[in-house]
Design a protein around this motif. Structure first.
Motif, mmCIF file in Angstrom:
data_model
loop_
_atom_site.group_PDB
_atom_site.id
_atom_site.type_symbol
_atom_site.label_atom_id
_atom_site.label_comp_id
_atom_site.label_asym_id
_atom_site.label_seq_id
_atom_site.Cartn_x
_atom_site.Cartn_y
_atom_site.Cartn_z
ATOM 1 N N GLU A 163 32.492 26.971 34.382
ATOM 2 C CA GLU A 163 33.687 26.524 34.758
ATOM 3 C C GLU A 163 34.772 26.476 33.904
ATOM 4 O O GLU A 163 35.845 27.171 34.190
ATOM 5 C CB GLU A 163 33.539 25.181 35.299
ATOM 6 C CG GLU A 163 32.739 24.705 36.243
ATOM 7 C CD GLU A 163 32.210 23.136 36.455
ATOM 8 O OE1 GLU A 163 31.400 23.049 37.369
ATOM 9 O OE2 GLU A 163 32.807 22.424 35.728
ATOM 10 N N SER A 199 35.938 30.101 33.681
ATOM 11 C CA SER A 199 36.356 30.809 34.941
ATOM 12 C C SER A 199 38.020 30.238 34.743
ATOM 13 O O SER A 199 38.765 30.810 35.134
ATOM 14 C CB SER A 199 35.815 30.044 36.267
ATOM 15 O OG SER A 199 34.601 30.321 36.458
ATOM 16 N N VAL A 257 36.202 32.996 42.548
ATOM 17 C CA VAL A 257 35.576 31.741 42.051
ATOM 18 C C VAL A 257 35.093 30.719 43.084
ATOM 19 O O VAL A 257 33.965 30.169 43.158
ATOM 20 C CB VAL A 257 36.713 31.086 41.142
ATOM 21 C CG1 VAL A 257 36.114 29.712 40.630
ATOM 22 C CG2 VAL A 257 36.868 31.988 39.859
ATOM 23 N N SER A 290 41.663 36.238 42.262
ATOM 24 C CA SER A 290 40.431 35.568 41.274
ATOM 25 C C SER A 290 40.015 34.201 41.719
ATOM 26 O O SER A 290 38.887 33.936 41.853
ATOM 27 C CB SER A 290 41.158 35.755 39.914
ATOM 28 O OG SER A 290 41.577 37.011 39.648
ATOM 29 N N PRO A 297 39.467 24.960 37.408
ATOM 30 C CA PRO A 297 39.676 26.327 37.314
ATOM 31 C C PRO A 297 40.791 26.467 38.274
ATOM 32 O O PRO A 297 41.883 27.325 37.740
ATOM 33 C CB PRO A 297 38.469 27.147 37.698
ATOM 34 C CG PRO A 297 37.401 26.387 37.083
ATOM 35 C CD PRO A 297 37.791 24.819 37.600
ATOM 36 N N VAL A 344 35.211 23.893 41.096
ATOM 37 C CA VAL A 344 36.475 24.925 41.177
ATOM 38 C C VAL A 344 37.586 24.098 40.828
ATOM 39 O O VAL A 344 38.669 24.896 40.789
ATOM 40 C CB VAL A 344 36.304 25.692 42.390
ATOM 41 C CG1 VAL A 344 35.208 26.645 42.329
ATOM 42 C CG2 VAL A 344 36.498 24.856 43.587
ATOM 43 N N SER A 348 32.055 32.018 44.912
ATOM 44 C CA SER A 348 31.033 31.840 43.825
ATOM 45 C C SER A 348 30.372 30.353 43.973
ATOM 46 O O SER A 348 29.148 30.132 43.906
ATOM 47 C CB SER A 348 31.295 32.336 42.611
ATOM 48 O OG SER A 348 31.663 33.600 42.399
ATOM 49 N N SER A 349 31.294 29.434 43.948
ATOM 50 C CA SER A 349 31.025 28.059 44.021
ATOM 51 C C SER A 349 30.225 27.635 45.297
ATOM 52 O O SER A 349 29.246 26.978 45.182
ATOM 53 C CB SER A 349 32.324 27.268 43.687
ATOM 54 O OG SER A 349 31.932 25.795 43.893
ATOM 55 N N SER A 357 39.472 32.771 32.368
ATOM 56 C CA SER A 357 39.516 33.923 32.994
ATOM 57 C C SER A 357 40.750 34.159 33.839
ATOM 58 O O SER A 357 41.647 34.907 33.867
ATOM 59 C CB SER A 357 38.332 34.556 33.699
ATOM 60 O OG SER A 357 37.079 34.438 32.671
ATOM 61 N N LEU A 358 40.931 33.004 34.859
ATOM 62 C CA LEU A 358 42.173 32.904 35.540
ATOM 63 C C LEU A 358 43.340 33.077 34.743
ATOM 64 O O LEU A 358 44.442 33.562 35.161
ATOM 65 C CB LEU A 358 41.999 31.595 36.431
ATOM 66 C CG LEU A 358 41.041 31.619 37.844
ATOM 67 C CD1 LEU A 358 40.944 30.539 38.493
ATOM 68 C CD2 LEU A 358 41.582 32.684 38.810
#
Length: 744
Positions: A364, A367, A398, A394, A418, A415, A401-402, A370-371
Motif C-alpha cells: 500500500e 502504491s 490500484v 494509475s 494511496p 486503497v 488490484s485491490s 508510485s502514484l
C-alpha cells in the motif's frame, strides 16, 4: 538562449523536489497512522464486504439456539432457572450436538435454587418444602447435566483488577518467540460460578471486541491474554471441544517476541493479526441460522430439530432486545453477539479467512509512492491535465488490484491512503504549479508589457486572445523611428556603454509608445518599429501613433539633458508613420514565431522615416495619417517624396504638434504663410520671393516648434517636391517603363 533550457530544467527539478517532499511527508503520516487514516481504511474494507458479502451455506455444522421474544414469553423472563437450562442442555445433547457453547454468563449462583429461596428472610416463613428438597441447588443440577455433554461456558472480560481466577480448559502450545505475550489482554475475567467452572468441557471468552471497543465489529480476538494465562474465544473453544482436541497451537514469529501469526486447532489453521485477532468475513444475517429455544425446550422428539442439531456446533445466545447483546457488523447490520461467533466459526470451517499482513501494508505504501512519482513526473513535464489523466489511470489500476485481491485472495488491500494521498499530492502540486505559473505569468506579462501597453494586455486576457500561427488583414498604423547620428556616437563610446545608452533611450521611447497603446514589434539596432490597432482594436490608432511620436520628441529632449548624455553630442530621432492595410499575426515556423505585421504600409512607414533626412524634419506622416488626424494634429504639407521600391511618389506631412498647437494663433498664422509658399512654388514665382517667405516662416517657427527652422531653411531647395509637373513627369515615366517591358 542557452540559459532558457537550464532555467526550465531548474524549475522542473525544484517542482520534482517539492513532489518528493510531499511523498516523504505522506509516508511519515502513514507510518504514524492517525485516526483519520485508520477510519478511512476500515470504512473502505467495510465497503468491500458490502459489495461482495460471504454467501450463507446451510450445510455448515453451525447453528444458534436463540432465546428470542417467544421463548421469553413462554418460559418466563431472563434469567431462567438453571433447571430449565439443564433441560435445554439435555435436549441438545440427546439431539446429537457436537458442542454446546453458551454466549452468556453464569456468574452468580442461581437465585431460584430452593436452598437460596429458603435462606431469604422474606420467604422463609412462607415457603415449605420437604427436608430432602431443602438442600437442592440448581447450579449443582446444572453442573451435573453439563458434565454429561460437550458444553462450553463463557467468561467475560472485567475492567477491574478484582475477580476470581479462571482456569482455561484448553492447553496452549506456543511456537516461536512467546507469541501469546502480544495478545489482546484483559485485567481480569468473570468466570462461571462454581461448580460450573469445573464441570464444563471448555471455557471461552464471550467478548467480540477488546474492552472499550465500540462501533462496528471488524476483528474479533481469537485468543485472549489475561492474568490467569491464555484463554480462547468462545467460537474457537467450541470448535476445539467439537473436534475433541485438548490443545490449541499458537504459531508466532521466530525472530520477534509477541507476534502471533496463526492459530491451529486440529486440521484447521487460522491466520491472525499480530495480536491474535481475526478479520471477520461477514455475510448477511440469515434466519436459517437460528433455532428457537422455545422449540428446543419441548419434551417431544422432533426429527426436524434433530436434523438441524445432530453433529453441529450449537451456540446458545439471545436476540431479545431487552437483553442488550446487539452489535453492528461491517455490512451495516445489527446482529446478536452470538451471530458474530457463529460467522467466525463458519469462515474457519470454510477457510474463507480475510488476511492482511505487513507485506500488504508495505505494498500500500509502495502504491502511494508510485502514484506520487507518476503525478510529480508527469505534471512537471506535461502539466496538470496530463498528470490528472496519468494519475487517474494509475489509481484505477490500484483500485482494480485491490478489488481482485479481495475477490480472489481475500486480501484486504487498502486503497484509501494511496488514492487520497495521491489526490492530496495532486492538489498540492497543482496549487504549487498554479502559483509558479502565475508567478511566471506575471513575469512574462511584465516582460511583454515592454512591448504592449498594460491596457492592451488586459483586453487580450479578457478576450482570450490565442497565439497561433497565421494572421489576418486589417488597417493598422505603423511607426519607424531611427536614431540620427548613431555612427559618430558609436565611435566615441565603448560597446558596453553604447548598449547601456541605447537601453536607456529605448526605455524612454518605448514608454511613450506603450502609453499610447501601441505594440512594440522589435528593436532593430538603433531603430524601433511599433504598430497600432493590433493585437486588439484601437479606434483612433493614427492619432495615437502621432501622439506617441510627439511624446517621443519630448522624451528625447529630457534624455539629451540627462547625466548619461553629459559631454556627448545630442541624439536626434527620425520618425515616420503610415496607415494602411497589413497582415497582422504570428509569422514564422510552427515551433517558433513572432507576432508582427507584413504589408506595403510597413515599407511605406520605413521609407517615410528615411525621408526625414531629405525633408530635414524629425517626424513625417503619410497622407492616410494626415487625413485621419488633420482635425486634432498640427501638420504641414511636406511635398511628394520618392520612396524606394515604390512607383508612385508619396505625399508626406510634417507633424508639428497636437491639438494645442493646432488651435494656437501662431500656428494658424504659420500655416497660412506655409500655404502661400506652396502656392508660390507651384505657380513658379521667383525664387527670391519664395526664400523671403521661408525666412519669415523660420522666424515664426522659433516660438512654435524650433525644428521647423531647418525644414523651412531647406524648403526652397525642395521646390520640385511640390510641383504638379514633377508628379506628372513621374507618372509618364512609369507608364513608358511599363510599356517597354516585354509581355509575359
Amino acid at each position: 538562449m542557452i540559459g532558457k533550457p537550464k532555467e526550465r530544467a531548474g524549475r522542473r527539478r525544484a517542482f520534482q523536489m517539492v513532489g518528493l517532499g510531499l511523498i516523504l511527508f505522506g509516508c511519515f503520516i502513514r507510518v504514524l497512522d492517525p485516526y483519520p487514516v485508520r477510519i478511512a481504511r476500515l470504512t473502505y474494507f467495510d465497503i468491500l464486504q458490502r459489495l461482495s458479502p460471504r454467501e450463507y451455506n446451510p450445510d455448515l455444522p453451525v447453528r444458534v439456539v436463540d432465546i428470542d421474544e417467544q421463548s421469553l414469553a413462554n418460559w418466563g423472563q431472563w434469567p431462567w432457572p438453571r433447571t430449565l437450562l439443564a433441560e435445554m442442555v439435555k435436549n441438545l445433547g440427546e439431539y446429537g450436538a457436537a458442542a454446546i457453547a453458551f454466549d452468556m454468563l453464569f456468574v452468580e449462583p442461581d437465585r431460584f435454587s430452593p436452598s437460596r429461596l429458603l435462606n431469604d428472610p422474606a420467604l422463609a416463613d412462607i415457603l415449605t418444602v420437604k427436608r430432602h428438597a431443602a438442600k437442592l441447588d440448581n447450579d449443582v443440577l446444572f453442573g451435573l447435566e453439563i458434565a454429561n455433554w460437550p458444553v462450553v461456558l463463557g467468561a467475560a472480560a472485567r475492567p477491574t483488577l478484582e475477580g476470581r481466577p479462571v482456569t482455561p480448559m484448553a492447553g496452549i502450545i506456543e511456537i516461536g518467540e512467546s507469541p501469546a505475550s502480544g495478545l489482546v489482554s484483559v485485567p481480569n475475567w468473570t468466570p462461571p460460578a462454581p461448580p460450573l467452572d469445573q464441570t464444563a468441557a471448555g471455557i471461552g471468552g464471550v467478548n467480540v471486541s477488546p474492552l472499550g471497543g465500540m462501533g462496528i465489529i471488524r476483528r474479533v480476538p481469537i485468543l485472549w491474554g489475561g492474568p490467569d494465562g491464555t484463554l480462547p474465544g468462545l467460537g474457537l473453544e467450541a470448535l476445539r471441544v467439537a473436534l475433541g482436541e485438548s490443545v490449541i497451537i499458537a504459531e508466532g514469529a521466530q525472530d520477534e517476541a509477541g507476534i502471533m501469526l496463526a492459530i491451529e486447532v486440529g486440521d484447521f489453521r487460522l491466520p491472525t493479526t499480530e495480536n491474535g485477532e481475526v478479520w471477520v468475513r461477514y455475510r448477511r444475517d440469515n434466519p436459517n441460522l437460528y433455532l428457537s429455544a422455545n422449540d428446543i425446550m419441548q419434551a417431544t422428539d422432533n426429527p426436524n430439530l434433530r436434523a438441524e442439531i445432530e453433529g453441529r456446533i450449537i451456540l446458545v445466545g439471545t436476540s431479545a432486545a431487552g437483553l442488550f447483546d446487539m452489535h453492528q457488523t461491517a455490512l451495516g447490520e445489527s446482529v446478536p453477539g452470538v451471530s458474530i461467533h457463529a460467522q467466525l466459526l463458519e469462515q474457519i470451517l470454510t477457510g474463507e479467512m480475510l488476511s492482511r499482513s505487513d507485506v500488504t501494508a508495505a505494498l500500500e505504501l509502495l502504491s502511494f509512492v508510485s502514484l506520487g512519482i507518476v503525478v510529480t513526473v508527469v505534471m512537471s513535464r506535461f502539466g496538470a491535465v496530463a498528470s490528472f489523466v496519468a494519475g487517474g489511470v494509475s489509481a484505477a489500476v490500484v483500485l482494480a488490484s485491490s478489488w481482485m485481491a479481495f475477490q480472489n485472495q481475500l486480501v484486504l488491500f487498502d486503497v484509501t491512503f494511496p488514492l487520497l494521498g495521491g489526490m492530496a499530492n495532486f492538489g498540492l502540486l497543482a496549487g504549487y504549479l498554479f502559483i509558479s505559473t502565475e508567478r511566471e505569468k506575471r513575469a512574462i506579462r511584465q516582460t511583454f508589457s515592454h512591448y504592449v501597453a498594460p491596457e492592451i494586455l488586459d483586453e487580450m486576457e479578457r478576450s482570450g486572445h490565442q497565439l497561433q500561427l497565421g494572421g489576418e488583414t486589417q488597417e493598422i498604423t505603423v511607426m519607424f523611428s531611427d536614431i540620427r547620428g548613431f555612427t559618430p556616437l558609436s565611435e566615441t563610446v565603448s560597446a558596453t556603454d553604447l548598449v547601456t545608452l541605447l537601453n536607456q533611450l529605448f526605455s524612454k521611447i518605448g514608454d511613450q509608445i506603450l502609453r499610447e497603446r501601441g505594440t512594440i514589434d522589435k528593436f532593430i539596432g538603433d531603430a524601433v518599429m511599433a504598430f497600432w490597432n493590433a493585437p486588439v482594436p484601437v479606434e483612433d490608432h493614427p492619432c495615437r501613433a502621432a501622439s506617441a511620436a510627439l511624446l517621443m520628441r519630448e522624451a528625447l529632449v529630457d534624455f539629451n539633458a540627462s547625466a548619461v548624455m553629459k559631454g556627448r553630442p545630442p541624439i536626434a530621432l527620425a520618425t515616420g508613420c503610415a496607415t494602411g492595410q497589413a497582415c497582422v499575426g504570428n509569422i514564422g515556423s510552427k515551433s517558433r514565431f513572432n507576432y508582427t505585421v507584413i504589408g506595403d504600409v510597413v515599407n511605406v512607414a520605413a521609407r517615410i522615416e528615411q525621408s526625414c533626412r531629405h525633408v530635414d524634419y524629425d517626424i513625417l506622416v503619410s497622407c492616410a495619417v494626415y487625413e485621419n488626424t488633420r482635425n486634432v494634429m498640427a501638420m504641414l504639407e511636406a511635398g511628394y517624396v520618392d520612396l524606394k521600391g515604390r512607383t508612385d511618389l508619396e505625399p508626406v506631412y510634417v507633424l508639428v504638434g497636437g491639438q494645442e498647437t493646432l488651435d494656437a494663433p501662431a500656428f494658424q498664422k504659420l500655416e497660412a504663410t506655409h500655404k502661400k509658399i506652396i502656392a508660390a512654388i507651384r505657380n513658379r514665382q521667383p525664387h527670391d520671393q519664395i526664400e523671403d517667405m521661408c525666412a519669415d516662416c523660420v522666424a515664426q517657427a522659433q516660438h512654435i516648434e524650433p525644428g521647423l527652422r531647418r525644414f523651412y531653411s531647406a524648403l526652397p531647395g525642395r521646390a520640385a517636391d511640390f510641383r504638379s509637373d514633377t508628379q506628372s513627369n513621374q507618372l509618364i515615366f512609369s507608364h513608358q517603363e511599363s510599356e517597354s517591358k516585354p509581355s509575359a
